[in-house]
Design a protein around this motif. Structure first.
Motif, PDB file in Angstrom:
ATOM      1  N   HIS A  56       0.821  -1.203   0.000  1.00 41.64           N
ATOM      2  CA  HIS A  56       0.000   0.000   0.000  1.00 41.64           C
ATOM      3  C   HIS A  56       0.861   1.262   0.000  1.00 41.64           C
ATOM      4  O   HIS A  56       0.511   2.264  -0.628  1.00 41.64           O
ATOM      5  CB  HIS A  56      -0.924   0.013   1.222  1.00 41.64           C
ATOM      6  CG  HIS A  56      -2.079  -0.930   1.125  1.00 41.64           C
ATOM      7  ND1 HIS A  56      -2.733  -1.188  -0.055  1.00 41.64           N
ATOM      8  CD2 HIS A  56      -2.713  -1.677   2.062  1.00 41.64           C
ATOM      9  CE1 HIS A  56      -3.703  -2.051   0.146  1.00 41.64           C
ATOM     10  NE2 HIS A  56      -3.717  -2.372   1.430  1.00 41.64           N
TER      11      HIS A  56
ATOM     12  N   THR B 224       3.543   1.678  -1.475  1.00 41.15           N
ATOM     13  CA  THR B 224       4.001   1.884  -2.852  1.00 41.15           C
ATOM     14  C   THR B 224       2.854   2.323  -3.756  1.00 41.15           C
ATOM     15  O   THR B 224       2.996   3.226  -4.576  1.00 41.15           O
ATOM     16  CB  THR B 224       4.613   0.579  -3.403  1.00 41.15           C
ATOM     17  OG1 THR B 224       5.732   0.209  -2.589  1.00 41.15           O
ATOM     18  CG2 THR B 224       5.077   0.758  -4.832  1.00 41.15           C
ATOM     19  N   GLN B 225       1.697   1.686  -3.594  1.00 41.92           N
ATOM     20  CA  GLN B 225       0.566   1.943  -4.474  1.00 41.92           C
ATOM     21  C   GLN B 225      -0.167   3.241  -4.133  1.00 41.92           C
ATOM     22  O   GLN B 225      -0.778   3.867  -5.011  1.00 41.92           O
ATOM     23  CB  GLN B 225      -0.407   0.772  -4.425  1.00 41.92           C
ATOM     24  CG  GLN B 225       0.173  -0.526  -4.978  1.00 41.92           C
ATOM     25  CD  GLN B 225      -0.777  -1.699  -4.814  1.00 41.92           C
ATOM     26  OE1 GLN B 225      -1.538  -1.771  -3.850  1.00 41.92           O
ATOM     27  NE2 GLN B 225      -0.736  -2.634  -5.755  1.00 41.92           N
ATOM     28  N   TYR B 226      -0.141   3.624  -2.852  1.00 36.76           N
ATOM     29  CA  TYR B 226      -0.851   4.824  -2.404  1.00 36.76           C
ATOM     30  C   TYR B 226       0.121   5.702  -1.616  1.00 36.76           C
ATOM     31  O   TYR B 226      -0.028   5.884  -0.404  1.00 36.76           O
ATOM     32  CB  TYR B 226      -2.046   4.448  -1.530  1.00 36.76           C
ATOM     33  CG  TYR B 226      -3.038   3.513  -2.188  1.00 36.76           C
ATOM     34  CD1 TYR B 226      -4.075   4.010  -2.979  1.00 36.76           C
ATOM     35  CD2 TYR B 226      -2.938   2.128  -2.026  1.00 36.76           C
ATOM     36  CE1 TYR B 226      -4.989   3.162  -3.582  1.00 36.76           C
ATOM     37  CE2 TYR B 226      -3.848   1.272  -2.628  1.00 36.76           C
ATOM     38  CZ  TYR B 226      -4.865   1.788  -3.403  1.00 36.76           C
ATOM     39  OH  TYR B 226      -5.775   0.950  -4.002  1.00 36.76           O
TER      40      TYR B 226
ATOM     41  N   PRO C  41      -4.518  -2.256 -12.976  1.00 37.25           N
ATOM     42  CA  PRO C  41      -4.065  -1.343 -11.923  1.00 37.25           C
ATOM     43  C   PRO C  41      -3.686   0.039 -12.445  1.00 37.25           C
ATOM     44  O   PRO C  41      -2.969   0.177 -13.432  1.00 37.25           O
ATOM     45  CB  PRO C  41      -2.846  -2.071 -11.335  1.00 37.25           C
ATOM     46  CG  PRO C  41      -3.135  -3.521 -11.591  1.00 37.25           C
ATOM     47  CD  PRO C  41      -3.815  -3.546 -12.931  1.00 37.25           C
ATOM     48  N   GLY C  42      -4.213   1.053 -11.746  1.00 36.40           N
ATOM     49  CA  GLY C  42      -3.903   2.427 -12.106  1.00 36.40           C
ATOM     50  C   GLY C  42      -4.709   2.962 -13.269  1.00 36.40           C
ATOM     51  O   GLY C  42      -4.602   4.142 -13.615  1.00 36.40           O
TER      52      GLY C  42
END
Length: 277
Positions: A134, A136-138, A241-242
């Motif tokens: 998370h 990394t992703q957010y 994703p994204g």
């Protein structure tokens, strides 16, 4: 698109039944809307579980459709429960829009099948692995929201275990070599996977790195959800994703995804095979 408020399966079931009763009675959306002194879009939203089930409106629709008391009264009795917010309501601030769309179905699913092309599937992640991912992703999420996301994942896992739902996960061995967090996090994740593989309701298949391509090679994450309610068909969640997440309930499309997943699982090492190094 369905409601972003995350209707419960009970709500969805009543909404579908209202649509079926209207269609069996040969009543158009416009005629049903006239009975409510409303716009046809209002009836459409009711039938798609995109709005709460108002007792007066439901009662009037059942009267319009000529539904006998033996059928109408049990439906009316279920309205209160159907309108209750799902257990996940308190975590809405930690959920993406597509998660709110599908969480009600997942929460009643008897079987969740999942494929991830590069990472350990979400429902098998340890809190440490999930938190590191998370971050990394957010990257803009404050620590409090990150913790809420991890709490939600833990609660989803707990509730699946509590109701005895089956989880079948397929992913490549590369996921075990993609370092998420530090060595301790990865060691903990590997140990948790080995333990999960011994659980009765969990099936794990890991595709070796030297394995030939299979029908899902190169495909984005895929999840198939099965709910033991005849009114609610299987659903497929396809992530890019994204970019976007597609939630699909069209039977033919869901079947096509299921066939690909079945073939990929058949090509992979059998369940129970030890994790590759």
């Amino acid at each position: 698109m369905r409601a972003r408020s995350g209707p419960t399966v009970e709500h969805r079931v009543l909404a579908v039944r209202l649509r079926l009763l209207r269609e069996r009675a040969g009543i158009s959306l416009r005629a049903a809307a006239e009975a409510l002194d409303a716009h046809p879009a209002t009836v459409r939203r009711i039938e798609r579980a995109e709005t709460g089930l108002d007792a007066r409106q439901v009662s009037e629709l059942l009267r319009c459709y000529g539904v006998p008391p033996a059928v109408a009264e049990p439906m009316m009795a279920k309205l209160a429960d159907a309108n209750l917010p799902g257990w996940w309501h308190r975590w809405r601030d930690a959920m993406d829009a597509w998660q709110q769309e599908v969480i009600g179905v997942e929460s009643s699913a008897s079987l969740v099948r999942t494929w991830h092309p590069a990472l350990v599937p979400e429902l098998l992640r340890t809190p440490a692995y999930a938190a590191a991912l998370h971050r990394t992703q957010y990257p803009d999420d404050p620590p409090a929201r990150l913790e809420r996301r991890v709490e939600l994942l833990r609660e989803r896992r707990r509730r699946m275990r509590e109701r005895g739902a089956d989880l079948w996960a397929l992913f490549p061995a590369a996921a075990l070599h993609t370092r998420v967090g530090g060595p301790e996090t990865m060691a903990g994740q590997r140990a948790a996977l080995a333990e999960a593989m011994r659980e009765r309701h969990i099936t794990v298949q890991v595709v070796p790195m030297d394995h030939p391509p299979h029908p899902l090679t190169g495909m984005p994450p895929l999840h198939l959800l099965r709910v033991p309610a005849p009114e609610i068909g299987d659903q497929a969640v396809l992530e890019t994703p994204g970019v976007r997440v597609d939630v699909v309930d069209d039977p033919e499309t869901v079947m096509a995804h299921r066939i690909r997943l079945d073939a990929a699982c058949a090509a992979a090492p059998r369940p129970g095979t030890p994790l590759p190094e």
